[in-house]
Design an enzyme around this catalytic site. Structure first.
Site, PDB file in Angstrom:
ATOM      1  N   TYR A 144       0.857  -1.182   0.000  1.00 43.02           N
ATOM      2  CA  TYR A 144       0.000   0.000   0.000  1.00 43.02           C
ATOM      3  C   TYR A 144       0.890   1.228   0.000  1.00 43.02           C
ATOM      4  O   TYR A 144       1.854   1.296   0.760  1.00 43.02           O
ATOM      5  CB  TYR A 144      -0.892   0.005   1.243  1.00 43.02           C
ATOM      6  CG  TYR A 144      -1.762   1.240   1.377  1.00 43.02           C
ATOM      7  CD1 TYR A 144      -2.852   1.451   0.533  1.00 43.02           C
ATOM      8  CD2 TYR A 144      -1.497   2.196   2.360  1.00 43.02           C
ATOM      9  CE1 TYR A 144      -3.649   2.587   0.665  1.00 43.02           C
ATOM     10  CE2 TYR A 144      -2.297   3.332   2.494  1.00 43.02           C
ATOM     11  CZ  TYR A 144      -3.369   3.522   1.648  1.00 43.02           C
ATOM     12  OH  TYR A 144      -4.153   4.641   1.781  1.00 43.02           O
ATOM     13  N   ASP A 239       9.343   2.519  -0.547  1.00 46.54           N
ATOM     14  CA  ASP A 239       8.349   3.231   0.248  1.00 46.54           C
ATOM     15  C   ASP A 239       8.566   2.812   1.700  1.00 46.54           C
ATOM     16  O   ASP A 239       8.130   1.745   2.127  1.00 46.54           O
ATOM     17  CB  ASP A 239       6.941   2.892  -0.235  1.00 46.54           C
ATOM     18  CG  ASP A 239       5.874   3.599   0.596  1.00 46.54           C
ATOM     19  OD1 ASP A 239       6.239   4.306   1.564  1.00 46.54           O
ATOM     20  OD2 ASP A 239       4.678   3.442   0.277  1.00 46.54           O
ATOM     21  N   LYS A 267       4.721   8.945   8.548  1.00 41.31           N
ATOM     22  CA  LYS A 267       4.515   8.369   9.878  1.00 41.31           C
ATOM     23  C   LYS A 267       5.549   8.850  10.897  1.00 41.31           C
ATOM     24  O   LYS A 267       5.406   9.962  11.392  1.00 41.31           O
ATOM     25  CB  LYS A 267       4.410   6.849   9.768  1.00 41.31           C
ATOM     26  CG  LYS A 267       3.189   6.480   8.885  1.00 41.31           C
ATOM     27  CD  LYS A 267       2.712   5.061   8.905  1.00 41.31           C
ATOM     28  CE  LYS A 267       1.360   4.960   8.215  1.00 41.31           C
ATOM     29  NZ  LYS A 267       1.314   4.177   7.011  1.00 41.31           N
TER      30      LYS A 267
END
Ligand SMILES: *Cc1c(COP(=O)(O)O)cnc(C)c1O
Length: 427
Positions: A144, A239, A267
């Site tokens: 994702y 990523d 994050k």
């Protein structure tokens, strides 16, 4: 456990927010029941609107690597706020955060700050396309990268590698610019490059998958992708929005010793405030405006509150022993759960990379998304609810990661394992 206030808020939320939430997984659809409403957090514990306390292994989906409301982060944000919440003018904290990122991740020479992980990945892909002059990208199944059009794409049927939209609202033409391949399958990736290699701008992947549960790269896999992209003149984008500062302090690239061309972050680098970033060698990054022609901008990018929180978080995490304590906490939890599962004869498969991990209700091995999808999700839902009733908040889906922080002390872990011992007996 009381739930009157949360239940009332949930009814009200559904009147004004779609499905009661602002991000779908928060609605607990995969595990049943209604979500609780958070009012505060301190260290490893989050408190809900009814006054119930939960040991938190979701940690805002990863960012809170120091736990909730760490005093150094709170103080840094307070100080920044008093001086003004946004300028849209360069500030020193942006330099210091970028320097700190570069120090921890040496593959990154220049950084661009954005506001979310989604923004980081969509911008990094635009840069890869602008840099290579190619349109196609390759995405791995089960990874994702946020909700941008070209990344919400799933594998077509059979052997087709052209992606199809994973959501209504995404033009098929966009999805067709995204090729897909299964994770941990170098032969499949070679086949994609044999056919399309000259038109592929980049591979983007989670070097440790964290969004299909946690799935680890097999030995040689990441190196194989590195070699293949190099040979075909495509960029390799890691990523590390989730795995950065978690799979190791320096991310999965440090853990596995692979240097990507571009890295996306989010994050943890926001310390609980909205931040994303992407970076790489100046030779690639300088294709971005204002130096180069690839356009990308942001009104709140490099926001002083967010950079203050991110910088404070990375500084504390880089202190001797701090990162290690997050990893050790998860290792201890995993060992305890393995014993309990063995005692109760419940088949599980565990994965861990640093302070991110997953307990699959499946005997394993889990190498890719198709394997993960075989997990017993009904059993996971019972596990989740049983733990929640005993004051432990795990991710409300089998296909999410479990995180620890510097605040997950041995007492926290003991209490978690004692709850798990009770719950496993009922599974
Ligand atoms: C969370 C996540 C994103 C998206 O980040 P947002 O801040 O939610 O937009 C992208 N990539 C990975 C690997 C993630 O875990």
């Amino acid at each position: 456990m009381k739930s009157d206030v949360s239940a009332k808020l949930w009814r009200e939320a559904n009147q004004v927010l779609v499905g009661g939430v602002n991000s779908p997984v928060r609605a607990f659809k995969a595990v049943g029941g209604n979500p609780f409403f958070a009012v505060s957090g301190k260290g490893a514990v989050v408190t809900d609107a009814d006054g119930n306390e939960y040991i938190d292994y979701v940690l805002s989906w990863g960012p809170l690597v120091l736990g909730h409301a760490h005093p150094v982060v709170v103080e840094a944000v307070r100080k920044a706020l008093e001086k003004g919440s946004s300028f849209g003018i360069p500030t020193e904290a942006e330099i210091r955060l970028a320097e700190r990122i570069r120090q921890i991740m040496p593959s990154i020479e220049k950084v661009r700050l954005v506001n979310s992980g989604t923004e980081a990945t969509m911008s990094a892909i635009r840069l890869a396309r602008g840099f290579t002059g190619r349109d196609l990208i390759v995405k791995l199944e089960g990874c994702y990268h946020g909700h941008a059009d070209g990344l919400l794409v799933k594998a077509g049927s059979g052997l087709a590698t052209l992606g199809i939209p994973a959501s209504p609202g995404i033009p098929a033409a966009y999805a067709q610019c995204t090729l897909t391949a299964p994770y941990n399958d170098l032969d499949a990736m070679r086949a994609v490059f044999d056919t399309h290699g000259a038109n592929i701008a980049c591979i983007i992947l989670e070097p440790v998958v964290g969004n299909a549960g946690v799935i680890l790269p097999e030995p040689g896999y990441l190196q194989g992708l590195r070699d293949l992209t190099k040979r075909h003149g495509a960029l390799l984008i890691f990523d590390e929005v989730m795995s950065g500062f978690r799979a190791a302090l320096g991310g999965a690239q440090a853990r596995y010793g692979i240097t990507p061309d571009l890295t996306t972050l989010g994050k943890v680098i926001g310390g609980g405030l909205p931040v994303g970033a992407y970076g790489g060698p100046a030779a690639i990054m300088d294709h971005l405006a204002p130096v180069g022609p690839v356009y990308q901008a942001g009104t709140l990018a490099g926001n002083p509150l967010a950079t203050a929180a991110g910088l404070a978080t990375l500084e504390v995490l880089a202190e001797p022993g701090a990162y290690e304590s997050t990893e050790n906490a998860l290792t201890r939890l995993g060992k305890g759960l393995a014993e309990i599962a063995h005692e109760t004869s419940v088949p599980i498969f565990q994965t861990q990379a640093g302070s991110m991990g997953c307990l699959f209700f499946h005997e394993g091995p889990i190498r890719n998304y198709a394997d993960a999808a075989q997990s017993d999700t009904a059993r996971y839902a019972r596990f989740f609810r049983g733990m929640l009733e005993r004051g432990v908040y795990l991710a409300p889906s089998q296909f999410e990661a479990c995180f620890t922080s510097t605040a997950h002390t041995s007492d926290t872990l003991d209490r978690t394992l004692s709850a798990a011992r009770d719950v496993f007996r009922t599974l």
